[in-house]
Enzyme design. Structure first.
Site, PDB file in Angstrom:
ATOM      1  N   ASP A  37      -9.685 -86.962  83.223  1.00 43.77           N
ATOM      2  CA  ASP A  37     -10.867 -86.560  82.471  1.00 43.77           C
ATOM      3  C   ASP A  37     -12.040 -86.584  83.436  1.00 43.77           C
ATOM      4  O   ASP A  37     -11.882 -86.990  84.596  1.00 43.77           O
ATOM      5  CB  ASP A  37     -11.119 -87.512  81.291  1.00 43.77           C
ATOM      6  N   TYR A 152     -13.478 -69.058  72.779  1.00 42.12           N
ATOM      7  CA  TYR A 152     -12.459 -70.060  72.423  1.00 42.12           C
ATOM      8  C   TYR A 152     -11.179 -69.368  71.965  1.00 42.12           C
ATOM      9  O   TYR A 152     -10.074 -69.701  72.422  1.00 42.12           O
ATOM     10  CB  TYR A 152     -13.008 -70.966  71.321  1.00 42.12           C
ATOM     11  N   LYS A 156      -7.502 -69.545  73.830  1.00 39.23           N
ATOM     12  CA  LYS A 156      -6.352 -70.154  73.160  1.00 39.23           C
ATOM     13  C   LYS A 156      -5.228 -69.156  72.910  1.00 39.23           C
ATOM     14  O   LYS A 156      -4.048 -69.509  72.952  1.00 39.23           O
ATOM     15  CB  LYS A 156      -6.811 -70.815  71.856  1.00 39.23           C
TER      16      LYS A 156
END
Length: 244
Positions: A37, A152, A156
């Site tokens: 992360d 987005y 995806k």
């Protein structure tokens, strides 16, 4: 327990939300986990909790050189990588005409290019291990259009297509790839974009509720394990969002 004994897993976006739950469950199931992360302090604390079976690496998924270094770290710490969970991602809440080119490229770089780089980086390691499982976290937005998510949705949908391509290319080598398409999950990211438990988009889903991260983690464990040895190129979980 022990469904992932002997597995070496890399989980991106592993500090909050689904990624953190995945990482903790993987360790509990016997895997050695490298979680990544950009949130260093939280990542260090999370990796320390399970103990010596996990380590944390600060990592930008859109950086190719960072991926090579990450795989090297995983191999030195635990051995060849056998599981990759491409979980890192960012959301969006702007319609097409309000989406800038910079925002579009940022979302695609993280959600789509990051997945591409991750798969490319781990495959040589998986080949040395004799096989592996790639679990790409897509979205219900990778199956249907969602207003306010042009970048987005694009990213995806791309994850879904890339997963199928890699599955077809590498099935004969014992390397599997599947995509997971969560609907509305209770995480910091969905809350940031306004998808609370009483949001109309949540109430109108067939199950009439959002899911907890643990409800996705069980599936991710299954796909990472040898129990799913004949599952590749497939799509899983959306809470019924695409059933109607």
């Amino acid at each position: 327990m022990g469904r992932l004994n002997g597995k070496v897993a890399v989980i991106t976006g592993g500090v909050r939300g689904m990624g953190a739950v995945h990482a903790q469950r993987f360790v509990a199931e016997g895997a050695s986990v490298v979680l990544t992360d950009l949130l260093k302090d939280e990542g260090d604390a999370l990796a320390a909790r399970p103990g010596e079976k996990a380590c944390f690496v600060v990592h930008d998924v859109s950086n190719a050189a960072g991926w090579d270094a990450l795989v090297e770290t995983a191999q030195e710490a635990f051995g060849p990588v056998t599981v990759l969970v491409n979980n890192a991602g960012v959301g969006q809440g702007t319609p097409l005409l309000d989406t800038t080119e910079a925002e579009y490229r940022r979302i695609v770089d993280i959600n789509q290019v990051g997945v591409f780089l991750g798969m490319k980086a781990v495959i040589p390691s998986m080949r040395r291990a004799g096989g592996g499982s790639i679990v790409n976290i897509s979205s219900a937005a990778g199956l249907v259009g969602i207003p306010g998510g042009i970048a987005y949705n694009a990213s995806k949908f791309a994850v879904r297509g890339m997963t199928k391509t890699v599955a077809a290319e590498l099935a004969s080598e014992g390397i599997r790839a599947n995509s997971v398409h969560p609907g509305y999950i209770v995480t910091p990211m969905t809350e940031e974009y306004g998808f609370s438990l009483d949001h109309p988009a949540v109430r109108n889903t067939p199950m009439r509720r959002a899911a907890q991260p643990e409800e996705v983690t069980g599936l991710v464990v299954y796909l990472a394990s040898d129990e799913s040895s004949f599952s590749t190129g497939a799509e899983f979980v959306d809470g019924g969002n695409t059933a109607v």
